[in-house]
Write a protein that holds these residues in place. Structure first.
Motif, short mmCIF file in Angstrom:
data_model
loop_
_atom_site.label_atom_id
_atom_site.label_comp_id
_atom_site.label_asym_id
_atom_site.label_seq_id
_atom_site.Cartn_x
_atom_site.Cartn_y
_atom_site.Cartn_z
N SER A 155 0.83 -1.21 0.00
CA SER A 155 0.00 0.00 0.00
C SER A 155 0.86 1.26 0.00
O SER A 155 0.57 2.21 -0.73
CB SER A 155 -0.93 0.01 1.22
OG SER A 155 -1.81 -1.07 1.17
N LEU A 156 1.90 1.25 0.81
CA LEU A 156 2.79 2.42 0.86
C LEU A 156 3.51 2.62 -0.46
O LEU A 156 3.65 3.76 -0.94
CB LEU A 156 3.80 2.27 2.00
CG LEU A 156 3.23 2.39 3.41
CD1 LEU A 156 4.29 2.04 4.45
CD2 LEU A 156 2.67 3.79 3.65
N ILE A 157 3.98 1.54 -1.06
CA ILE A 157 4.63 1.64 -2.37
C ILE A 157 3.63 2.16 -3.39
O ILE A 157 3.94 3.06 -4.19
CB ILE A 157 5.21 0.28 -2.80
CG1 ILE A 157 6.38 -0.10 -1.89
CG2 ILE A 157 5.64 0.30 -4.27
CD1 ILE A 157 6.83 -1.54 -2.02
N ASP A 158 2.43 1.64 -3.36
CA ASP A 158 1.38 2.05 -4.29
C ASP A 158 1.06 3.54 -4.15
O ASP A 158 0.98 4.26 -5.14
CB ASP A 158 0.14 1.20 -4.05
CG ASP A 158 -0.92 1.37 -5.12
OD1 ASP A 158 -0.57 1.61 -6.30
OD2 ASP A 158 -2.12 1.23 -4.78
N VAL A 159 0.89 4.00 -2.93
CA VAL A 159 0.60 5.42 -2.70
C VAL A 159 1.74 6.28 -3.23
O VAL A 159 1.51 7.32 -3.86
CB VAL A 159 0.34 5.68 -1.20
CG1 VAL A 159 0.35 7.17 -0.88
CG2 VAL A 159 -1.00 5.08 -0.79
N GLY A 160 2.96 5.86 -2.98
CA GLY A 160 4.11 6.60 -3.49
C GLY A 160 4.13 6.67 -5.01
O GLY A 160 4.36 7.73 -5.59
N LEU A 161 3.85 5.55 -5.66
CA LEU A 161 3.82 5.53 -7.12
C LEU A 161 2.68 6.37 -7.67
O LEU A 161 2.84 7.07 -8.68
CB LEU A 161 3.71 4.09 -7.62
CG LEU A 161 4.94 3.21 -7.38
CD1 LEU A 161 4.64 1.76 -7.73
CD2 LEU A 161 6.13 3.73 -8.17
#
Length: 150
Positions: free
Chosen positions: A126-132
């Motif tokens: 989720s954190l990676i997704d939000v960053g992307l």
């Protein structure tokens, strides 16, 4: 000027998420294959966290416009359900679990610690997704700003 998809989440890049999926699978398999070369804590828990991360990327490919929280709920729900299914033992499902692919997909035995690993894996995805998504939005805004300056 109105932004494209204003008020609606912009779609995720399915191709980027497929790359993330493939990388996650590779890391998960490597964590099992080379577990004896990893610190014991990582060897014991990384595969389960990466399994849930993989489920998140699959959900993001299937539902590229979904909210991150929706994808996280789906991924954790599937992970939780698969873990609970390990409490059920019947010859037909145990024969599937006895295969390499079946063991990787369904696991063998219920462990409470796996539920925590899944939460960590889903949170990381989720954190990676939000960053992307933030990076993609920033690029879109820069592109829209350039278009309106002319």
């Amino acid at each position: 000027m109105r932004l494209v998809n204003e008020g609606h989440p912009a779609p995720r890049s399915r191709s980027l998420n497929a790359v993330l999926l493939a990388a996650t699978i590779a890391l998960g398999l490597a964590s099992r294959r080379y577990g004896d070369q990893l610190p014991p804590f990582i060897a014991a828990y990384a595969g389960d966290a990466l399994w849930a991360t993989m489920v998140y990327w699959l959900a993001s490919i299937a539902l590229p416009r979904a909210r991150t929280t929706t994808l996280a709920a789906i991924a954790y729900g599937i992970s939780f359900t698969v873990e609970l299914s390990q409490l059920y033992h019947a010859p037909w499902i145990d024969s599937i679990r006895a295969t390499r692919l079946g063991a990787l997909a369904l696991g063998h035995g219920f462990l409470w610690s796996d539920l925590l690993c899944y939460a960590v894996g889903v949170a990381a995805a989720s954190l990676i997704d939000v960053g992307l998504l933030s990076l993609a939005e920033a690029q879109r805004r820069r592109g829209n700003t350039k278009d309106t300056e002319h």
